[in-house]
Scaffold this active site. Structure first.
Site, mmCIF file in Angstrom:
data_model
loop_
_atom_site.group_PDB
_atom_site.id
_atom_site.type_symbol
_atom_site.label_atom_id
_atom_site.label_comp_id
_atom_site.label_asym_id
_atom_site.label_seq_id
_atom_site.Cartn_x
_atom_site.Cartn_y
_atom_site.Cartn_z
ATOM 1 N N ASP A 9 12.556 -7.212 14.869
ATOM 2 C CA ASP A 9 12.691 -7.099 13.427
ATOM 3 C C ASP A 9 12.753 -5.596 13.125
ATOM 4 O O ASP A 9 12.380 -4.773 13.963
ATOM 5 C CB ASP A 9 11.467 -7.769 12.772
ATOM 6 C CG ASP A 9 11.411 -7.538 11.284
ATOM 7 O OD1 ASP A 9 12.435 -7.768 10.618
ATOM 8 O OD2 ASP A 9 10.348 -7.121 10.773
ATOM 9 N N LEU A 10 13.219 -5.224 11.956
ATOM 10 C CA LEU A 10 13.349 -3.796 11.624
ATOM 11 C C LEU A 10 12.188 -3.307 10.751
ATOM 12 O O LEU A 10 11.344 -2.518 11.193
ATOM 13 C CB LEU A 10 14.694 -3.577 10.902
ATOM 14 C CG LEU A 10 14.958 -2.183 10.341
ATOM 15 C CD1 LEU A 10 15.036 -1.144 11.448
ATOM 16 C CD2 LEU A 10 16.264 -2.171 9.530
ATOM 17 N N ASP A 11 12.142 -3.821 9.510
ATOM 18 C CA ASP A 11 11.140 -3.354 8.543
ATOM 19 C C ASP A 11 9.739 -3.721 9.020
ATOM 20 O O ASP A 11 9.438 -4.902 9.205
ATOM 21 C CB ASP A 11 11.387 -4.010 7.172
ATOM 22 C CG ASP A 11 12.706 -3.557 6.543
ATOM 23 O OD1 ASP A 11 13.012 -2.360 6.608
ATOM 24 O OD2 ASP A 11 13.427 -4.406 5.987
ATOM 25 N N THR A 17 9.179 0.684 6.616
ATOM 26 C CA THR A 17 9.877 0.622 5.330
ATOM 27 C C THR A 17 9.155 -0.279 4.346
ATOM 28 O O THR A 17 9.460 -0.254 3.155
ATOM 29 C CB THR A 17 11.320 0.116 5.524
ATOM 30 O OG1 THR A 17 11.296 -0.836 6.562
ATOM 31 C CG2 THR A 17 12.266 1.241 5.875
ATOM 32 N N LYS A 45 6.860 -9.572 2.791
ATOM 33 C CA LYS A 45 7.373 -9.129 4.093
ATOM 34 C C LYS A 45 8.267 -10.184 4.729
ATOM 35 O O LYS A 45 7.887 -11.351 4.811
ATOM 36 C CB LYS A 45 6.214 -8.777 5.029
ATOM 37 C CG LYS A 45 5.505 -7.513 4.613
ATOM 38 C CD LYS A 45 4.485 -7.074 5.637
ATOM 39 C CE LYS A 45 3.814 -5.787 5.184
ATOM 40 N NZ LYS A 45 2.680 -5.434 6.041
ATOM 41 N N GLY A 46 9.430 -9.776 5.178
ATOM 42 C CA GLY A 46 10.347 -10.671 5.867
ATOM 43 C C GLY A 46 11.141 -11.588 4.941
ATOM 44 O O GLY A 46 12.008 -12.328 5.377
ATOM 45 N N ARG A 49 15.562 -10.427 -0.645
ATOM 46 C CA ARG A 49 15.377 -9.635 -1.875
ATOM 47 C C ARG A 49 15.142 -10.516 -3.100
ATOM 48 O O ARG A 49 14.205 -10.294 -3.874
ATOM 49 C CB ARG A 49 16.617 -8.755 -2.085
ATOM 50 C CG ARG A 49 16.407 -7.673 -3.122
ATOM 51 C CD ARG A 49 17.670 -6.827 -3.274
ATOM 52 N NE ARG A 49 18.146 -6.305 -2.008
ATOM 53 C CZ ARG A 49 19.367 -5.786 -1.808
ATOM 54 N NH1 ARG A 49 20.213 -5.713 -2.808
ATOM 55 N NH2 ARG A 49 19.726 -5.340 -0.617
ATOM 56 N N SER A 117 17.251 -8.569 11.291
ATOM 57 C CA SER A 117 16.554 -8.235 10.042
ATOM 58 C C SER A 117 17.124 -8.987 8.851
ATOM 59 O O SER A 117 18.323 -9.258 8.789
ATOM 60 C CB SER A 117 16.686 -6.729 9.784
ATOM 61 O OG SER A 117 16.172 -6.407 8.511
ATOM 62 N N ALA A 118 16.250 -9.278 7.884
ATOM 63 C CA ALA A 118 16.694 -9.908 6.636
ATOM 64 C C ALA A 118 17.341 -8.880 5.709
ATOM 65 O O ALA A 118 17.978 -9.237 4.724
ATOM 66 C CB ALA A 118 15.491 -10.520 5.927
ATOM 67 N N SER A 119 17.194 -7.602 6.034
ATOM 68 C CA SER A 119 17.605 -6.558 5.092
ATOM 69 C C SER A 119 19.110 -6.328 5.044
ATOM 70 O O SER A 119 19.773 -6.247 6.072
ATOM 71 C CB SER A 119 16.920 -5.242 5.447
ATOM 72 O OG SER A 119 17.428 -4.219 4.623
ATOM 73 N N ASN A 121 20.098 -3.592 3.911
ATOM 74 C CA ASN A 121 20.160 -2.127 4.028
ATOM 75 C C ASN A 121 20.005 -1.674 5.478
ATOM 76 O O ASN A 121 19.795 -0.487 5.744
ATOM 77 C CB ASN A 121 19.058 -1.486 3.181
ATOM 78 C CG ASN A 121 19.289 -1.701 1.688
ATOM 79 O OD1 ASN A 121 20.319 -1.304 1.156
ATOM 80 N ND2 ASN A 121 18.350 -2.357 1.029
ATOM 81 N N LYS A 148 14.767 -15.904 6.959
ATOM 82 C CA LYS A 148 13.504 -16.294 7.589
ATOM 83 C C LYS A 148 12.643 -16.978 6.523
ATOM 84 O O LYS A 148 12.667 -16.523 5.382
ATOM 85 C CB LYS A 148 12.770 -15.045 8.119
ATOM 86 C CG LYS A 148 13.589 -14.245 9.130
ATOM 87 C CD LYS A 148 12.934 -12.889 9.396
ATOM 88 C CE LYS A 148 13.845 -11.994 10.213
ATOM 89 N NZ LYS A 148 13.323 -10.626 10.427
ATOM 90 N N GLU A 174 7.834 -9.242 15.642
ATOM 91 C CA GLU A 174 7.841 -9.463 14.188
ATOM 92 C C GLU A 174 6.531 -9.037 13.530
ATOM 93 O O GLU A 174 5.465 -9.250 14.086
ATOM 94 C CB GLU A 174 8.000 -10.965 13.920
ATOM 95 C CG GLU A 174 9.344 -11.392 13.416
ATOM 96 C CD GLU A 174 9.722 -10.854 12.035
ATOM 97 O OE1 GLU A 174 8.863 -10.310 11.330
ATOM 98 O OE2 GLU A 174 10.883 -10.986 11.668
ATOM 99 N N ASP A 175 6.625 -8.513 12.314
ATOM 100 C CA ASP A 175 5.408 -8.160 11.573
ATOM 101 C C ASP A 175 5.125 -9.121 10.421
ATOM 102 O O ASP A 175 4.121 -8.965 9.731
ATOM 103 C CB ASP A 175 5.504 -6.735 10.997
ATOM 104 C CG ASP A 175 6.488 -6.666 9.842
ATOM 105 O OD1 ASP A 175 7.589 -7.239 9.967
ATOM 106 O OD2 ASP A 175 6.159 -6.054 8.814
HETATM 107 C C1 BG6 Z 1 12.968 -7.589 5.117
HETATM 108 C C2 BG6 Z 1 11.731 -7.040 4.447
HETATM 109 O O1 BG6 Z 1 13.154 -6.967 6.350
HETATM 110 O O2 BG6 Z 1 14.109 -7.384 4.298
HETATM 111 C C3 BG6 Z 1 11.572 -7.650 3.060
HETATM 112 O O3 BG6 Z 1 10.593 -7.322 5.231
HETATM 113 C C4 BG6 Z 1 12.850 -7.431 2.249
HETATM 114 O O4 BG6 Z 1 10.458 -7.082 2.424
HETATM 115 C C5 BG6 Z 1 14.045 -8.000 3.007
HETATM 116 O O5 BG6 Z 1 12.742 -8.043 0.975
HETATM 117 C C6 BG6 Z 1 15.361 -7.771 2.277
HETATM 118 O O6 BG6 Z 1 15.624 -6.402 2.258
HETATM 119 P P1 BG6 Z 1 16.762 -5.691 1.433
HETATM 120 O O7 BG6 Z 1 16.791 -4.292 2.022
HETATM 121 O O8 BG6 Z 1 18.036 -6.431 1.693
HETATM 122 O O9 BG6 Z 1 16.364 -5.723 -0.005
HETATM 123 MG MG MG Z 2 9.432 -7.001 8.984
#
Ligand code: BG6
Ligand code: MG
Length: 225
Positions: A9-11, A17, A45-46, A49, A117-119, A121, A148, A174-175
């Site tokens: 996982d990233l964040d 982050t 977390k995880g 958005r 990652s779910a992000s 970004n 997730k 994973e965190d």
């Molecule tokens: C996950 C974070 O990695 O990404 C969450 O743990 C976050 O807190 C999710 O909401 C979505 O991220 P982003 O950057 O697309 O808003």
């Molecule tokens: Mg995470």
């Protein structure tokens, strides 16, 4: 079965982050007139958005229909603008202790590495940290339909690693509770990064990668079978 794939996982695993997400959500909460405390941030977390926004609004005492979808999209976009401002200033010094050495040990052992990652970004962060080359595959929030605790992100990582690697041959780091659940649902091994009280479903929990060797983790996973 030997471990052939390691998925990170990233964040909160590679970089902290989570604190930037927290600062940005807290700023939004302040605008809406309530305090968003760090303990409640654990639930975000995880989580995607838009789901995070729903949780934040619930913490603030707003019902599910308090805001229109358009207004919620606007709030999430504003939060993301602040978040991107924070992460755009990150440097490789923010990579969490022990991460680089651990990734190098995994790769030196012939195990393929992926980032899951779910992000949305993820690309900005990998670029700021200059670690994209340490992953054979990257799957982020722009590439999956279900977030997730659904296992889609990790199963996509496994298939993108190639070589016919099976989920049971993968270990996920994973965190987040949602991430541990996703790894489990995907039939993968799972190492929690953080506190054992929170990450109950993991095979093993470590506070971070500092002082942790791949050899040690691998041996422990092998003894679990
Ligand atoms: C996950 C974070 O990695 O990404 C969450 O743990 C976050 O807190 C999710 O909401 C979505 O991220 P982003 O950057 O697309 O808003
Ligand atoms: Mg995470």
């Amino acid at each position: 079965m030997n471990i052939r794939g390691a998925i990170f996982d990233l964040d909160g695993v590679i970089v902290d982050t989570a604190k930037y997400h927290y600062f940005a959500w807290r700023r939004l909460a302040e605008e809406l007139g309530f305090d968003f405390i760090e303990a409640d941030n654990e639930r975000l977390k995880g989580v995607s958005r838009m789901r995070s926004l729903d949780i934040l609004l619930e913490v603030g005492g707003f019902g599910p229909d308090a805001f229109s979808e358009a207004r919620k999209e606007e709030m999430a976009a504003r939060k993301n603008g602040w978040y991107v401002e924070y992460i755009s200033r990150m440097t490789p010094r923010e990579i969490l202790p022990g991460v680089l050495s651990f990734l190098e040990q995994v790769r030196a052992d012939g195990v393929r590495t992926a980032l899951g990652s779910a992000s949305k970004n993820t690309v900005i962060i990998l670029d700021r940290l200059k670690i994209g080359a340490l992953f054979d595959a990257v799957v982020d929030g722009t590439m999956v339909q279900r977030t997730k605790p659904d296992p889609e992100v990790f199963l996509t990582c496994a298939s993108m690693l190639g070589g016919g690697i099976l989920p049971a041959e993968c270990v996920v780091f994973e965190d987040a509770e949602a991430g541990i659940e996703a790894a489990r649902a995907g039939g993968m091994h799972c190492v929690g990064i953080g506190s054992p009280e929170i990450l109950r479903g993991a095979d093993r929990v470590v506070p971070g990668f500092a002082g942790i060797s791949w050899e040690d983790i691998k041996n422990q996973i092998n003894t679990l079978r």
